[in-house]
Scaffold this active site. Structure first.
Site, PDB file in Angstrom:
ATOM      1  N   GLY A 252      34.430   8.814  14.839  1.00  9.11           N
ATOM      2  CA  GLY A 252      35.255   7.673  14.424  1.00  9.11           C
ATOM      3  C   GLY A 252      36.559   7.660  15.193  1.00  9.11           C
ATOM      4  O   GLY A 252      36.674   8.269  16.242  1.00  9.11           O
TER       5      GLY A 252
ATOM      6  N   TYR B 171      39.393   9.115  14.884  1.00  8.68           N
ATOM      7  CA  TYR B 171      40.131  10.343  15.215  1.00  8.68           C
ATOM      8  C   TYR B 171      39.350  11.268  16.117  1.00  8.68           C
ATOM      9  O   TYR B 171      39.858  12.257  16.587  1.00  8.68           O
ATOM     10  CB  TYR B 171      40.490  11.130  13.951  1.00  8.68           C
ATOM     11  CG  TYR B 171      41.460  10.438  13.037  1.00  8.68           C
ATOM     12  CD1 TYR B 171      41.359  10.585  11.676  1.00  8.68           C
ATOM     13  CD2 TYR B 171      42.468   9.615  13.529  1.00  8.68           C
ATOM     14  CE1 TYR B 171      42.246   9.957  10.822  1.00  8.68           C
ATOM     15  CE2 TYR B 171      43.358   8.978  12.679  1.00  8.68           C
ATOM     16  CZ  TYR B 171      43.242   9.151  11.332  1.00  8.68           C
ATOM     17  OH  TYR B 171      44.110   8.536  10.486  1.00  8.68           O
TER      18      TYR B 171
ATOM     19  N   ASP C 162      44.656   7.522   1.998  1.00 10.07           N
ATOM     20  CA  ASP C 162      43.326   6.954   2.229  1.00 10.07           C
ATOM     21  C   ASP C 162      42.270   7.718   1.433  1.00 10.07           C
ATOM     22  O   ASP C 162      41.214   8.097   1.932  1.00 10.07           O
ATOM     23  CB  ASP C 162      42.968   6.964   3.724  1.00 10.07           C
ATOM     24  CG  ASP C 162      41.719   6.123   4.000  1.00 10.07           C
ATOM     25  OD1 ASP C 162      41.027   6.388   5.008  1.00 10.07           O
ATOM     26  OD2 ASP C 162      41.401   5.235   3.172  1.00 10.07           O
TER      27      ASP C 162
HETATM   28  C1  0ST Z   1      45.633  11.771  12.162  1.00  8.63           C
HETATM   29  C2  0ST Z   1      45.225  12.699  11.038  1.00  8.63           C
HETATM   30  C3  0ST Z   1      43.884  12.814  10.714  1.00  8.63           C
HETATM   31  C4  0ST Z   1      43.515  13.628   9.660  1.00  8.63           C
HETATM   32  C5  0ST Z   1      44.495  14.339   8.968  1.00  8.63           C
HETATM   33  N1  0ST Z   1      44.152  15.160   7.883  1.00  8.63           N
HETATM   34  N2  0ST Z   1      44.921  15.223   6.780  1.00  8.63           N
HETATM   35  C6  0ST Z   1      44.327  16.070   5.934  1.00  8.63           C
HETATM   36  C7  0ST Z   1      44.860  16.414   4.570  1.00  8.63           C
HETATM   37  C8  0ST Z   1      44.554  17.867   4.228  1.00  8.63           C
HETATM   38  C9  0ST Z   1      46.365  16.190   4.525  1.00  8.63           C
HETATM   39  C10 0ST Z   1      44.205  15.519   3.537  1.00  8.63           C
HETATM   40  C11 0ST Z   1      43.141  16.552   6.492  1.00  8.63           C
HETATM   41  C12 0ST Z   1      43.070  15.964   7.745  1.00  8.63           C
HETATM   42  N3  0ST Z   1      42.113  16.123   8.734  1.00  8.63           N
HETATM   43  C13 0ST Z   1      40.794  16.272   8.443  1.00  8.63           C
HETATM   44  O1  0ST Z   1      40.365  16.324   7.314  1.00  8.63           O
HETATM   45  N4  0ST Z   1      39.987  16.342   9.527  1.00  8.63           N
HETATM   46  C14 0ST Z   1      38.533  16.425   9.390  1.00  8.63           C
HETATM   47  C15 0ST Z   1      38.098  17.848   9.160  1.00  8.63           C
HETATM   48  N5  0ST Z   1      36.757  17.898   8.589  1.00  8.63           N
HETATM   49  C16 0ST Z   1      35.755  17.264   9.460  1.00  8.63           C
HETATM   50  C17 0ST Z   1      34.396  17.389   8.808  1.00  8.63           C
HETATM   51  O2  0ST Z   1      34.079  18.723   8.510  1.00  8.63           O
HETATM   52  C18 0ST Z   1      35.042  19.394   7.694  1.00  8.63           C
HETATM   53  C19 0ST Z   1      36.418  19.287   8.298  1.00  8.63           C
HETATM   54  C20 0ST Z   1      45.837  14.211   9.280  1.00  8.63           C
HETATM   55  C21 0ST Z   1      46.209  13.386  10.334  1.00  8.63           C
END
Ligand code: 0ST
Length: 409
Positions: free
Chosen positions: A31, A33, A156
């Protein structure tokens, strides 16, 4: 040693993600990101315990031999490095090479979108158990409470972003891990029923009314409304504010259809209930588009009556989440003290406690990587670059595996 030889030397020293893990064929998500793969440590590597990992490939842009990391990737890395809570996704390691940045996470086989989809399609198992719902809610609130106490808003929250660890992990089986898959890509899909809706489609179903009225203040209450929507969906398996219209993001957050859905479900907000309603930026538009009399007989109790939820602690708590006036909405801390979490079945650290997990494993997506140039190799026009991105060398990426001192650009 000149720059290029030094870089080559550096490249040889670095642990390459391709040498450490098998993952190329196991893409589970892609997607805005980036792309996500399930990853299995290669036998010869002793660095990582033998279990499933998730590798997220961050989209970089290669500009004149400069790796450019997007602002969103930078924000994700900076944020995740600071956060540590058992109910939040945990960033384990960062790998970089000349062309890519990889984030390593523990793998989560399930999420609430997948759990709900299973029950919607099942003839014999139509609802998640009370114990499962309570544990998911309790763990979600523990994670959100940690975020809110650190003044971080999720913004979100939706079923696809609430991950749950599956079998295989003794300690973390059934553990909720709040993430942000960031798959909210604009998607002009044909009209679908919610049973088949793709978790990556942009939906407004979890958006608080103040957001739809273009509030200028993102608050914790916006996350609480979204969790209330997820709670209602776990109790009924239907999205509470389902709106078959899938609109591309419009220039303003005002969404007439979504507001109509909320009022049809909850009734129209009264000024005495929501003192600040008139101060909302889109209040004039609201009064033009809606006649409050049309929603007189509408209420949450009436909407949910078919699920026999009246006079239950679930319903009483749900009303506190879905309070129209954001200043009156319950906080995460207050929710955790609600009597709902202190009556049988008590919330268990393992959401799947006492049950065999019926939910299917994640499907692998075709990996376009093999047959066409991937996004990160595309050239962005210089103008766009200045606005959006910072060259990789300028971002301190502490914690990267075997990071040598970077050469300055
Ligand atoms: C630009 C941006 C994008 C995502 C985040 N973000 N924020 C969070 C919190 C813990 C604050 C809810 C987590 C993530 N990133 C992911 O979850 N990433 C996905 C990790 N997953 C993928 C699927 O498998 C398990 C881990 C922050 C900033």
């Amino acid at each position: 040693m000149i720059g290029r030889e030094f870089i080559a030397e550096l490249e040889n020293k670095r642990e390459k993600v391709e040498n450490l893990f098998n993952f190329e064929k196991f893409k589970v998500g892609s997607g805005t990101y980036g792309q996500v793969f399930q990853a299995f440590p290669k036998t010869k590597n002793k660095l990582f315990p033998k279990k499933s990992y998730a590798l997220k490939l961050i989209e970089c842009i290669d500009h004149k031999q400069n790796m450019i990391l997007s602002m969103s990737a930078c924000r994700e890395i900076a944020l995740l490095r600071e956060l540590k809570h058992e109910n939040l996704i945990q960033l384990n390691r960062i790998f970089t090479d000349q062309r890519k940045v990889w984030l390593l996470f523990d793998y989560c086989e399930h999420d609430i979108w997948q759990i709900l989809t299973y029950h919607r399609k099942s003839e014999t198992d139509k609802f998640p158990s009370k114990g499962l719902v309570k544990s998911l809610m309790f763990q979600m609130f523990q994670g959100i409470s940690y975020l809110h106490n650190n003044w971080i808003l999720h913004r979100d929250l939706k079923p696809a972003n609430i991950l749950v660890v599956g079998e295989g992990s003794k300690i973390e089986r059934g553990r909720v891990k709040i993430g942000d898959m960031g798959f909210a890509r604009l998607f002009n899909s044909p009209l679908k029923t919610f049973v088949d809706i793709d978790p990556v489609v942009v939906t407004f179903w979890y958006r608080a009314p103040e957001l739809l009225l273009d509030t200028k203040h993102y608050t914790k209450a916006i996350d609480i409304w979204a969790i209330g929507c997820i709670f209602a969906e776990l109790l009924s398996t239907k999205p509470l504010f389902y709106n078959e219209e899938e609109k591309l993001e419009t220039s303003t957050p005002y969404n007439r259809e979504q507001l109509h859905k909320i009022f049809t479900t909850m009734g129209f907000p009264k000024i005495e209930e929501w003192h600040n309603l008139k101060a909302m930026p889109c209040y004039e538009r609201l009064t033009k588009d809606f006649a409050s009399a049309a929603y007189e007989k509408r209420s949450l109790a009436a909407t949910l009556s078919k699920y026999k939820l009246q006079n239950t602690s679930e319903f009483r708590l749900l009303e506190k989440f879905l309070t129209m006036d954001p200043t009156k909405r319950i906080t995460a801390e207050e929710a955790l003290k609600d009597s709902y979490f202190y009556e049988e079945p008590l919330p268990n650290a393992d959401a799947f406690y006492g049950m065999k997990i019926p939910y299917p494993p994640r499907k692998y997506l075709p990996n376009e990587e093999n047959n066409n140039r991937t996004q990160h190799q595309q050239q962005l026009p210089p103008r766009q670059q200045q606005q959006q991105n910072i060259p990789l060398q300028q971002i301190p990426l502490p914690g990267i595996v075997k990071q040598e001192p970077r050469i300055q650009p």
